[in-house]
Design a protein around this motif. Structure first.
Motif, PDB file in Angstrom:
ATOM      1  N   GLU A  65       0.809  -1.217   0.000  1.00 47.11           N
ATOM      2  CA  GLU A  65       0.000   0.000   0.000  1.00 47.11           C
ATOM      3  C   GLU A  65       0.843   1.268   0.000  1.00 47.11           C
ATOM      4  O   GLU A  65       0.367   2.335  -0.406  1.00 47.11           O
ATOM      5  N   SER A  66       2.089   1.186   0.464  1.00 49.09           N
ATOM      6  CA  SER A  66       2.930   2.381   0.551  1.00 49.09           C
ATOM      7  C   SER A  66       3.737   2.625  -0.717  1.00 49.09           C
ATOM      8  O   SER A  66       4.562   3.546  -0.751  1.00 49.09           O
ATOM      9  N   ALA A  67       3.508   1.842  -1.762  1.00 51.74           N
ATOM     10  CA  ALA A  67       4.250   1.998  -3.019  1.00 51.74           C
ATOM     11  C   ALA A  67       4.005   3.378  -3.618  1.00 51.74           C
ATOM     12  O   ALA A  67       3.028   4.062  -3.310  1.00 51.74           O
ATOM     13  N   ALA A  68       4.890   3.758  -4.532  1.00 48.98           N
ATOM     14  CA  ALA A  68       4.933   5.145  -5.018  1.00 48.98           C
ATOM     15  C   ALA A  68       3.838   5.497  -6.019  1.00 48.98           C
ATOM     16  O   ALA A  68       3.406   6.647  -6.078  1.00 48.98           O
ATOM     17  N   ILE A  69       3.408   4.544  -6.839  1.00 48.51           N
ATOM     18  CA  ILE A  69       2.449   4.860  -7.904  1.00 48.51           C
ATOM     19  C   ILE A  69       1.300   3.856  -7.905  1.00 48.51           C
ATOM     20  O   ILE A  69       1.416   2.753  -7.353  1.00 48.51           O
ATOM     21  N   THR A  70       0.205   4.241  -8.554  1.00 48.73           N
ATOM     22  CA  THR A  70      -0.955   3.371  -8.662  1.00 48.73           C
ATOM     23  C   THR A  70      -0.820   2.442  -9.862  1.00 48.73           C
ATOM     24  O   THR A  70       0.020   2.654 -10.749  1.00 48.73           O
ATOM     25  N   VAL A  71      -1.677   1.442  -9.902  1.00 46.45           N
ATOM     26  CA  VAL A  71      -1.721   0.553 -11.066  1.00 46.45           C
ATOM     27  C   VAL A  71      -2.030   1.357 -12.329  1.00 46.45           C
ATOM     28  O   VAL A  71      -1.420   1.138 -13.378  1.00 46.45           O
ATOM     29  N   ASP A  72      -2.959   2.293 -12.235  1.00 42.48           N
ATOM     30  CA  ASP A  72      -3.307   3.101 -13.405  1.00 42.48           C
ATOM     31  C   ASP A  72      -2.110   3.897 -13.923  1.00 42.48           C
ATOM     32  O   ASP A  72      -1.924   4.036 -15.134  1.00 42.48           O
ATOM     33  N   ASP A  73      -1.298   4.451 -13.004  1.00 41.29           N
ATOM     34  CA  ASP A  73      -0.095   5.177 -13.413  1.00 41.29           C
ATOM     35  C   ASP A  73       0.848   4.257 -14.181  1.00 41.29           C
ATOM     36  O   ASP A  73       1.360   4.609 -15.253  1.00 41.29           O
ATOM     37  N   SER A  74       1.088   3.086 -13.621  1.00 41.93           N
ATOM     38  CA  SER A  74       1.999   2.129 -14.241  1.00 41.93           C
ATOM     39  C   SER A  74       1.492   1.689 -15.609  1.00 41.93           C
ATOM     40  O   SER A  74       2.248   1.662 -16.596  1.00 41.93           O
TER      41      SER A  74
END
Length: 213
Positions: free
Chosen positions: A175-184
């Motif tokens: 949950e603390s990752a930098a970007i969302t799935v949509d961003d990636s």
């Protein structure tokens, strides 16, 4: 286009599948769960044979090798990194990628401008080595090497790109990752579209930066 995506039932793979379907492309999403278009455990040769038979004669314009595991997350030097974790990880993250490509190579060759995208990680880079996650790092480094060599052997036939998808908010990334799935997904779709014979063998980040090997 006909696009095949492994590991397409969750995370980045599911996001890519949804994007391409919304854009009107035909998507074959594979996975181990019931939600997959086609059942595929990338570690099982019999599953690859069944997939190849089901798709025989059908061109694949883009193959995205996304399926993978991160089994040593949080492991410690003293008690972690058991031999079976090494075997399972390399079976999925390296051998599984090769078997997927080998199985669908005739389908790629049948497409007019085939592209092969391999999801690796910045953790594959030997210039970025902060320690830990030895099994995952080693497997992603191996699949980076695999992609680079495939680019040489398939030059003029299939364009090959290797990608770091970002630190993404998935089950794997946390949950603390930098970007969302949509961003990636948005970034990766642009990278895949730009991939061609002049850039084959590239190792790039999701947002278009060349990544050091």
């Amino acid at each position: 286009m006909h696009i095949v995506i492994t590991g397409a039932t969750r995370g980045i793979g599911a996001g890519l599948a949804a994007h391409y379907r919304a854009a009107g492309h035909e998507v074959t999403g594979t996975g181990r769960s019931a939600g997959a278009d086609m059942s595929l455990d990338v570690t099982q040769p019999a599953d690859h044979a069944a997939m190849a038979a089901a798709l025989e004669g059908k061109p694949v314009d883009l193959l995205v090798c996304n399926a993978g595991v991160y089994l040593d997350k949080g492991a410690d030097m003293e008690t972690g990194y058991a031999p079976d974790i090494w075997a399972q990880t390399f079976s999925a993250n390296v051998t599984g990628v090769f078997l997927t490509i080998q199985s669908l190579l005739p389908n790629l060759r049948a497409a007019p401008a085939p592209r092969l995208a391999i999801i690796s990680s910045q953790m594959a880079s030997d210039t970025r080595a902060p320690g830990g996650s030895y099994v995952y790092r080693a497997s992603k480094a191996a699949v980076l090497n695999l992609g680079r060599n495939l680019a040489a052997d398939l030059a003029g036939e299939v364009a090959v790109g290797i990608y770091h998808p970002g630190w993404v908010q998935t089950d794997m990334g946390g949950e603390s990752a930098a970007i969302t799935v949509d961003d990636s997904v948005a970034g990766l779709v642009e990278r895949f579209a730009a991939l061609g014979h002049d850039t084959t063998g590239c190792f790039e980040t999701w947002d278009g930066q060349p990544h050091p090997y």
